[in-house]
Motif scaffolding. Sequence first.
Motif, PDB file in Angstrom:
ATOM      1  N   ASP A   9      31.306  24.548  -3.379  1.00 57.78           N
ATOM      2  CA  ASP A   9      30.894  23.208  -2.972  1.00 57.78           C
ATOM      3  C   ASP A   9      29.405  23.006  -3.212  1.00 57.78           C
ATOM      4  OD1 ASP A   9      31.332  20.651  -1.864  1.00 57.78           O
ATOM      5  OD2 ASP A   9      30.544  21.348   0.063  1.00 57.78           O
ATOM      6  N   SER A  10      28.607  24.004  -2.890  1.00 58.64           N
ATOM      7  CA  SER A  10      27.171  23.851  -3.089  1.00 58.64           C
ATOM      8  C   SER A  10      26.805  23.880  -4.562  1.00 58.64           C
ATOM      9  CB  SER A  10      26.399  24.925  -2.328  1.00 58.64           C
ATOM     10  OG  SER A  10      26.669  26.193  -2.873  1.00 58.64           O
ATOM     11  N   SER A  11      27.539  24.631  -5.382  1.00 54.27           N
ATOM     12  CA  SER A  11      27.210  24.679  -6.809  1.00 54.27           C
ATOM     13  C   SER A  11      27.596  23.396  -7.506  1.00 54.27           C
ATOM     14  CB  SER A  11      27.888  25.865  -7.484  1.00 54.27           C
ATOM     15  OG  SER A  11      29.265  25.625  -7.646  1.00 54.27           O
ATOM     16  N   SER A  12      28.666  22.739  -7.067  1.00 48.17           N
ATOM     17  CA  SER A  12      29.073  21.504  -7.736  1.00 48.17           C
ATOM     18  C   SER A  12      28.354  20.287  -7.171  1.00 48.17           C
ATOM     19  CB  SER A  12      30.584  21.309  -7.628  1.00 48.17           C
ATOM     20  OG  SER A  12      30.960  21.116  -6.291  1.00 48.17           O
ATOM     21  N   SER A  13      27.916  20.343  -5.905  1.00 44.83           N
ATOM     22  CA  SER A  13      27.247  19.183  -5.330  1.00 44.83           C
ATOM     23  C   SER A  13      25.733  19.248  -5.453  1.00 44.83           C
ATOM     24  CB  SER A  13      27.635  19.024  -3.856  1.00 44.83           C
ATOM     25  OG  SER A  13      27.140  20.106  -3.113  1.00 44.83           O
ATOM     26  N   SER A  14      25.200  20.407  -5.833  1.00 46.47           N
ATOM     27  CA  SER A  14      23.748  20.512  -5.955  1.00 46.47           C
ATOM     28  C   SER A  14      23.237  19.732  -7.157  1.00 46.47           C
ATOM     29  CB  SER A  14      23.338  21.977  -6.065  1.00 46.47           C
ATOM     30  OG  SER A  14      23.836  22.535  -7.262  1.00 46.47           O
ATOM     31  N   SER A  15      24.100  19.443  -8.090  1.00 47.26           N
ATOM     32  CA  SER A  15      23.685  18.680  -9.265  1.00 47.26           C
ATOM     33  C   SER A  15      23.961  17.209  -9.039  1.00 47.26           C
ATOM     34  CB  SER A  15      24.452  19.166 -10.480  1.00 47.26           C
ATOM     35  OG  SER A  15      25.814  18.890 -10.312  1.00 47.26           O
ATOM     36  N   SER A  16      23.057  16.383  -9.501  1.00 46.25           N
ATOM     37  CA  SER A  16      23.252  14.947  -9.344  1.00 46.25           C
ATOM     38  C   SER A  16      23.981  14.366 -10.531  1.00 46.25           C
ATOM     39  CB  SER A  16      21.898  14.259  -9.176  1.00 46.25           C
ATOM     40  OG  SER A  16      21.108  14.502 -10.325  1.00 46.25           O
ATOM     41  N   SER A  17      24.123  15.141 -11.585  1.00 44.92           N
ATOM     42  CA  SER A  17      24.790  14.669 -12.788  1.00 44.92           C
ATOM     43  C   SER A  17      26.283  14.928 -12.687  1.00 44.92           C
ATOM     44  CB  SER A  17      24.224  15.392 -14.005  1.00 44.92           C
ATOM     45  OG  SER A  17      24.956  15.077 -15.154  1.00 44.92           O
ATOM     46  N   SER A  18      27.068  14.105 -13.364  1.00 47.23           N
ATOM     47  CA  SER A  18      28.508  14.318 -13.371  1.00 47.23           C
ATOM     48  C   SER A  18      28.929  14.972 -14.673  1.00 47.23           C
ATOM     49  CB  SER A  18      29.233  12.991 -13.161  1.00 47.23           C
ATOM     50  OG  SER A  18      28.957  12.129 -14.249  1.00 47.23           O
ATOM     51  N   SER A  19      28.040  15.749 -15.277  1.00 50.88           N
ATOM     52  CA  SER A  19      28.318  16.450 -16.521  1.00 50.88           C
ATOM     53  C   SER A  19      29.428  17.469 -16.302  1.00 50.88           C
ATOM     54  CB  SER A  19      27.053  17.139 -17.015  1.00 50.88           C
ATOM     55  OG  SER A  19      27.344  17.982 -18.091  1.00 50.88           O
ATOM     56  N   LYS A  20      30.215  17.682 -17.342  1.00 47.96           N
ATOM     57  CA  LYS A  20      31.329  18.621 -17.246  1.00 47.96           C
ATOM     58  C   LYS A  20      30.861  20.038 -16.957  1.00 47.96           C
ATOM     59  CE  LYS A  20      34.443  15.959 -20.073  1.00 47.96           C
ATOM     60  NZ  LYS A  20      35.402  15.959 -21.153  1.00 47.96           N
ATOM     61  N   SER A  21      29.674  20.400 -17.436  1.00 52.64           N
ATOM     62  CA  SER A  21      29.192  21.768 -17.215  1.00 52.64           C
ATOM     63  C   SER A  21      28.978  22.054 -15.733  1.00 52.64           C
ATOM     64  CB  SER A  21      27.908  22.011 -17.998  1.00 52.64           C
ATOM     65  OG  SER A  21      26.878  21.171 -17.529  1.00 52.64           O
ATOM     66  N   TYR A  22      28.600  21.045 -14.953  1.00 53.57           N
ATOM     67  CA  TYR A  22      28.411  21.255 -13.519  1.00 53.57           C
ATOM     68  C   TYR A  22      29.736  21.528 -12.826  1.00 53.57           C
ATOM     69  CZ  TYR A  22      23.663  19.618 -14.146  1.00 53.57           C
ATOM     70  OH  TYR A  22      22.371  19.486 -14.551  1.00 53.57           O
ATOM     71  N   PHE A  23      30.782  20.841 -13.267  1.00 63.71           N
ATOM     72  CA  PHE A  23      32.085  21.078 -12.656  1.00 63.71           C
ATOM     73  C   PHE A  23      32.682  22.393 -13.118  1.00 63.71           C
ATOM     74  CE2 PHE A  23      31.701  16.404 -12.577  1.00 63.71           C
ATOM     75  CZ  PHE A  23      31.637  16.267 -11.204  1.00 63.71           C
ATOM     76  N   LEU A  24      32.393  22.771 -14.352  1.00 63.45           N
ATOM     77  CA  LEU A  24      32.877  24.052 -14.857  1.00 63.45           C
ATOM     78  C   LEU A  24      32.204  25.224 -14.141  1.00 63.45           C
ATOM     79  CD1 LEU A  24      33.108  23.328 -18.678  1.00 63.45           C
ATOM     80  CD2 LEU A  24      34.990  23.562 -17.044  1.00 63.45           C
ATOM     81  N   SER A  25      30.980  25.021 -13.650  1.00 61.87           N
ATOM     82  CA  SER A  25      30.299  26.093 -12.930  1.00 61.87           C
ATOM     83  C   SER A  25      30.993  26.426 -11.612  1.00 61.87           C
ATOM     84  CB  SER A  25      28.840  25.720 -12.671  1.00 61.87           C
ATOM     85  OG  SER A  25      28.761  24.666 -11.741  1.00 61.87           O
ATOM     86  N   ALA A  26      31.823  25.543 -11.109  1.00 59.55           N
ATOM     87  CA  ALA A  26      32.538  25.789  -9.857  1.00 59.55           C
ATOM     88  C   ALA A  26      33.775  26.657 -10.058  1.00 59.55           C
ATOM     89  CB  ALA A  26      32.959  24.460  -9.233  1.00 59.55           C
ATOM     90  N   LEU A  27      34.252  26.758 -11.282  1.00 58.06           N
ATOM     91  CA  LEU A  27      35.514  27.457 -11.520  1.00 58.06           C
ATOM     92  C   LEU A  27      35.524  28.932 -11.103  1.00 58.06           C
ATOM     93  CD1 LEU A  27      36.764  25.871 -14.845  1.00 58.06           C
ATOM     94  CD2 LEU A  27      37.586  25.491 -12.523  1.00 58.06           C
ATOM     95  N   PRO A  28      34.490  29.724 -11.388  1.00 57.64           N
ATOM     96  CA  PRO A  28      34.573  31.146 -10.962  1.00 57.64           C
ATOM     97  C   PRO A  28      34.756  31.305  -9.452  1.00 57.64           C
ATOM     98  CG  PRO A  28      32.764  30.848 -12.498  1.00 57.64           C
ATOM     99  CD  PRO A  28      33.290  29.488 -12.170  1.00 57.64           C
ATOM    100  N   PHE A  29      34.046  30.501  -8.668  1.00 58.34           N
ATOM    101  CA  PHE A  29      34.180  30.584  -7.212  1.00 58.34           C
ATOM    102  C   PHE A  29      35.569  30.154  -6.765  1.00 58.34           C
ATOM    103  CE2 PHE A  29      29.567  29.666  -7.768  1.00 58.34           C
ATOM    104  CZ  PHE A  29      29.097  30.891  -7.345  1.00 58.34           C
ATOM    105  N   LEU A  30      36.068  29.079  -7.359  1.00 61.58           N
ATOM    106  CA  LEU A  30      37.392  28.585  -6.989  1.00 61.58           C
ATOM    107  C   LEU A  30      38.483  29.587  -7.349  1.00 61.58           C
ATOM    108  CD1 LEU A  30      37.216  24.817  -7.949  1.00 61.58           C
ATOM    109  CD2 LEU A  30      37.588  25.780  -5.688  1.00 61.58           C
ATOM    110  N   LEU A  31      38.409  30.126  -8.543  1.00 60.92           N
ATOM    111  CA  LEU A  31      39.441  31.066  -8.977  1.00 60.92           C
ATOM    112  C   LEU A  31      39.417  32.347  -8.150  1.00 60.92           C
ATOM    113  CD1 LEU A  31      39.251  30.527 -12.822  1.00 60.92           C
ATOM    114  CD2 LEU A  31      40.882  29.561 -11.193  1.00 60.92           C
ATOM    115  N   GLU A  32      38.220  32.817  -7.796  1.00 61.23           N
ATOM    116  CA  GLU A  32      38.130  33.998  -6.938  1.00 61.23           C
ATOM    117  C   GLU A  32      38.668  33.695  -5.548  1.00 61.23           C
ATOM    118  OE1 GLU A  32      34.863  37.277  -5.355  1.00 61.23           O
ATOM    119  OE2 GLU A  32      34.243  35.774  -6.816  1.00 61.23           O
TER     120      GLU A  32
END
Length: 185
Positions: free
Chosen positions: A10-33
């Motif tokens: 949540d903090s990795s995806s919400s810390s960015s103000s941009s809605s770029s795909k790379s910001y949402f992709l950065s959340a995947l490792p935490f979610l999958l784990e």
Amino acid sequence: HALILLEQQDSSSSSSSSSSKSYFLSALPFLLECLSLCESQSIDSIHASALCVLAGVHSRLDNYQKGRAMVLSCMPSLLCHGHVWFQGEGYFIIAKCYLRESSDFVVSYNNKDDSRRGKEGGGGMKKSYKKQLMKLHRLALSNLNESKTLFRRVQDIERLREVHYLRARIYDSMYNLTDPTSTNR
């Protein structure tokens, strides 16, 4: 440990103000784990919450059909054992997926209509298309109303603002579909 992973996502995806795909992709490792840990330990409520967040990532990455399917699959568990905010988020994601589908529906209809315009002289939107679009809008409104109730319970003002904005946009669109004097945009 699973809750910490979910909070890190949540903090990795919400810390960015941009809605770029790379910001949402950065959340995947935490979610999958988190999902892996919850499956191995049979923690259903957190697993459903993580699936809901993953569905939101899918919907933001333009895969709204998969996102909606994921949320619908985890909603029974969320409604039984999940936190109220995640329940509201589930309904909110479903509503946004229906709105994306209606948007794609209008675009595809307009593309078809543009190709026929030279042959038939154009015209307004056919009744069957209006009916399908109204159905998608009603489904989105129903889910937005559910999410509004749940976000009000946890006093999430930011999400409530988004819900009310989307509801206003849907009502405006529905009015334009039913008003014979309005022009189709």
